[in-house]
Structure formats: structure tokens, C-alpha cells
Design an enzyme around this catalytic site. Sequence first.
Site, PDB file in Angstrom:
ATOM      1  N   GLU A 294      30.490  40.410  41.185  1.00 43.18           N
ATOM      2  CA  GLU A 294      29.064  40.110  41.361  1.00 43.18           C
ATOM      3  C   GLU A 294      28.538  39.182  40.262  1.00 43.18           C
ATOM      4  OE1 GLU A 294      26.184  43.068  42.406  1.00 43.18           O
ATOM      5  OE2 GLU A 294      27.527  44.055  43.830  1.00 43.18           O
ATOM      6  N   HIS A 413      36.242  41.989  45.292  1.00 41.50           N
ATOM      7  CA  HIS A 413      35.042  42.758  45.642  1.00 41.50           C
ATOM      8  C   HIS A 413      35.049  42.909  47.159  1.00 41.50           C
ATOM      9  CE1 HIS A 413      30.376  43.296  45.241  1.00 41.50           C
ATOM     10  NE2 HIS A 413      31.011  44.413  45.583  1.00 41.50           N
ATOM     11  N   ASP A 451      35.838  46.117  42.548  1.00 39.16           N
ATOM     12  CA  ASP A 451      34.943  47.034  43.252  1.00 39.16           C
ATOM     13  C   ASP A 451      35.397  47.034  44.706  1.00 39.16           C
ATOM     14  OD1 ASP A 451      32.948  48.349  44.587  1.00 39.16           O
ATOM     15  OD2 ASP A 451      31.310  47.064  43.905  1.00 39.16           O
ATOM     16  N   ASN A 453      34.449  49.267  46.975  1.00 37.95           N
ATOM     17  CA  ASN A 453      33.455  49.898  47.853  1.00 37.95           C
ATOM     18  C   ASN A 453      34.080  50.958  48.749  1.00 37.95           C
ATOM     19  OD1 ASN A 453      30.723  48.925  47.396  1.00 37.95           O
ATOM     20  ND2 ASN A 453      31.542  46.893  47.879  1.00 37.95           N
ATOM     21  N   PHE A 531      23.131  57.075  45.332  1.00 39.40           N
ATOM     22  CA  PHE A 531      24.580  57.260  45.468  1.00 39.40           C
ATOM     23  C   PHE A 531      25.202  57.557  44.111  1.00 39.40           C
ATOM     24  CE2 PHE A 531      28.841  55.462  45.016  1.00 39.40           C
ATOM     25  CZ  PHE A 531      29.519  56.100  46.049  1.00 39.40           C
TER      26      PHE A 531
END
Length: 593
Positions: A294, A413, A451, A453, A531
Site C-alpha cells: 500500500e 498484496h 498482506d 488478506n 476487524f
Amino acid sequence: MLSVLRVHLPSDIPIVGCELSPYVLIRHPDKTVSTEDVPESLPIEGLFLRYKWYRIQSDKKVAICSVHPSEQATLQCLGCVKAKLPIAKSYHCTTKCFSDAWQHHRVLHERAASAVNENGNEEEDIYGRFNNTASGMNNNTNGQAVANGTTPLYPAVVAQRNGSETWFEVGRSKTYTPTAEDIGHVLKFECVVVDAETKSPVGQANTILTSRVIPAPSPSPRRLISVTNADLAGHLDTSSGTFSVLSYNVLCDSYATSDLYGYCPSWALSWPYRRQNLLREIVGYLADVVCLQEVQSDHFEEFFAPELDKHGYQALFKRRTAEVYNGSNQTIDGCATFFRRNRFSHVKKYEVEFNKAAQSLTDALVPNAQKKTALNRLVKDNVALIVVLEAKFSNQGADTLGKRQLVCVANTHVNVQHELKDVKLWQVHTLIKGLEKIAASADIPMLVCGDFNSVPGSAPHALLAIGKVDPMHPDLAVDPLGILRPDTKLTHTLPLVSAYSSFARSGYEQQKKRVDPNTNEPLFTSCTRDFIGTLDYIFYSADSLTVESLLELLDEDSLRKDTALPSPEWSSDHIALLAEFRCKPRIRRQIER
């Protein structure tokens, strides 16, 4: 005539080390309006803009709350004074503030006491009584300011005097970066049109006052913990044969909005503040390889690359593709990998665009009538950056003499949408198949960071961690395009292991409590109000690397019970992961195979 229409600050709370850049709207003689500067070197019709910054020192001294730095302190913890902790840590704005922060605050006392001696009576004297009587604090509930020390902070020369206030000139440019000397004081920005010939002001000056300058909040340092022996590692081992890798989703500025993170103060969400806080944290870890996710494109070019270059890092970047994204190319984010030039040299770079892989997949497997639907599901702009590096250190083994030590680092990502379980798994599978091709061409250790996810136990995590996905896994039920069939293809041969699973096998009970016993992964790497869970991982090839040390995990108490991420202390909604590795000698690896 040149005139100033408006002066505005994006945030009225100034923080030490974070540049203040006022918004100045001007009207030109031709009636056009702009925010462009008019310096003395380029006057317009004989007029230019002059800027000044002042520090306003009141005769009344104040202290700042250590928990809510935008608030004035009204009480002081005597335990901190007795334990000789930094004085700034002792101040609180209200009794409730002190009470709410006590569980976290008392840890400071415990550490200070254990660092001096094992005097249990002294510890009880410092913080034990608070549980019953709250007598461990110096309350100033009548609203009077707490003395902030008697050390003179300012020069003897007075710029201006206004009643009980003294204005000290601290800057003559449009921007100003507050210093430690400004803490607790209001700043004044002044903008005035000046005659280039006489140097006299034309008209009234436009001014704006800030709130009191606050120190940059600093979280308790995270320690590096050895998982190979019983000692705590206070710093990275930079000896031959070891290297460290950091993975961190730094939260793209375009996502850091008050709509998403309303619990975080707006000044702590601003990019001028977050970038300095993130840089301090990243540089402080002293990692040899840094994988960031990001990273906004313009921030990579204008901030991360040049700033980390000053610390000896070479930068590589892969921007997300923009087939779905409809914003500016400058604000689209991507994956950035940095490595220390004195530890590694760059050999090769591979860029993985999952959009291209989706196009190839649909061309090969999907009927023409369904291709548009398939691409709408698969094309999500996610990417991966794979870098092959050559180490400038050796394993000091006879078998390694004269041989290159290569390391392959993947940084990715994965798609964020929870309902697209098939897309997440397909992206991870696509990345792994690419890494398998690299591994087949060279005897090279693999690191897969990012990441993902995907929570522990999900199909993408299973594919990475154990090399296959159970055919009965519930995630496989979501496959409208049939891209996951047959399920026997969801395997790989890379001996990948999650670095943080080493904590589950270590003897550190405190860290074991922060690991899920069912998955051996951290309880969380992302913690927001909506979260809390693990999405970030560092995987390594266990046949060629061993884990030496890991950056300690945070627990929810470390974030304070009223805080989620991002916060003034931690500037992303994720936490950083860092692992130190040692390369196994090649002879041993051949035997293991």
C-alpha cells in the site's frame, strides 16, 4: 493588486517533526485566484508575499497529557517521578484518563523497577496502592497548569511582547517544522503582501494560530526476540550468514480517511504526520530487506525512495495496474521492496500482474460468452514484486567458498474483497507457480512476504503453509468460474513455513500467548474497530533458511483498551512483521533433500 484571500492550516494541531504547510489563497491583479507562491525573487507588479512563524510563550507554563497529547495535563503520576521515568510520561489530562491508561501505564513502572532491582516493596509503593486508593498520582483538579520544568527554552532576545505573551520569531518560510522547543506552545503564522521596493507591508497581515505543539507520540519499542536460545536479542545480528526481512502494510494515504478510521484523531491520519512516524519506525528496525505494501506511487517517488536512500537502501517498486482503479495514477498504490546496498546487490526483478494472468486464464479456459463476466471477477489490479538478490556476506562454511549466495524475495498484496475467496486463492496459486519456476532454475532460498488478506486456516493460507488445500475446504465451495478445479492442482513443492510459527515452538510464554495454538500464527496483524485478525505473513523455504529471531508481537493491551489501529502511536492499521534468518550450508541442504 496582489492580495491574500484566505489562510488555512490542514490541521491546527502541530506535532514535533511534522512539517506545517499552510494553504494560502491569493488574488492576482488580473482577478485570477491561485495558491501559487509569490516570492521576493519573482514579484508581481512590485509586490510579493512574506511569511513569518512565531512561537508564543505565555508566562503560564503548561504540560501535555501523555495519553491525549492535544490536551493540557492536570495531574502527574508520582510513581513515574519516583521511578525516574521520562517526565513527559507522567502527565495525564484527567483522572479518568489516568485510570483508563493504568493497565498500560503500570508496565512502565514494572520495567523501571526490574531494571533497577527486585525490590518488591518499592514496586508496591510506586503503583500498588492505585488499585485501591488512587493515591499514586498528583492531582491538580482545580485546573491550574502543571509546571513543565524550569529549564529555559528560549533565547534572551524578545521579538514581540503582547501583554503576558512573548512572540519569538522561529521561521521565515511558508512552511515550518515544529521542534522540541515548541512543545506546549502555540504557533502563529503570518502572511503579508510586501512592497518589493520599500519592503513595507501593504495592507493588513493575515494570521492564524495553531493549538499547542505536541510531541510526536512514541510507542514502546518492540524487541527482537531470539528463537534459537534463551536470550533476548536487543538488536539485529549483522554478522556473516544472517539477514533480516521486514514486511509491513503501511496504509495508503488515500485509504486513511476519517470515514474509515473515525476513532483516530484527524491529525494522526494526516500524511505529513504518518509519513514521519512510519519512517521512524521502519528505519528503527534496521532490516536488511524491507517489503512494504500500500505504498502510494507519488509517495514512493517523493518520500520513501529518497528517504530510505539516505539510510543505505536501494528501492524497487511495482505499481498496481489501473484497469479497475479510476483515480489518479499518482495516488494508486503498489508494492515496494528495499534492500541495504552494503548487504545485497540486485540481480533480477520479476513483476507479476494478476490482471494479465486473468486474461491468459480466461482465453484458455472460459467460453467467449462468459469471458466478460469472468474478467470482471478476476481483474482486481493486484500485483506482486519478486526480487532476486545476491548477498554480500557468506555463511563462513567451506562448502560456500567461491559460490554466490542468492535470495529470492516476493512481496505481494492480495485482493481484499472477503467474498472473492476463489480470486484470493487463485492469486496466491499463480504467485507460487511463478516462484516454483524460479526455484527450479536455481538453488535459491525463497521468502514470500505481504498482506494476503487471508486469515490463518483459509485456503490461501493452507496452500502457502502446508503446500496443498484439502478438497473439502469450505473456501473451495466458492468457484463460479471453475478456476480452482481440479482441486488436485492446488499444490506446490516449495518447502514454505511461516516465520512466526517459530514462536509456537519457542520457550517464550508471553509470545506463545500471542499466537493462535491451532494455527501457530499471530492472534492479529491488523486491529481496527471492525476487524481484528491476521492477514500478513512472512513465509520462508525451510530447507535453505532457519529463523534466528522475530520481532515481538503486540497484544491488545499494548494498544490500550480504547485504541484501535491506526492511532497516534502506530500509523497503519497493520503491524510490522520482521524475521532474522540464517542461510543453511549447501551440503546440509543437499542431505536434507
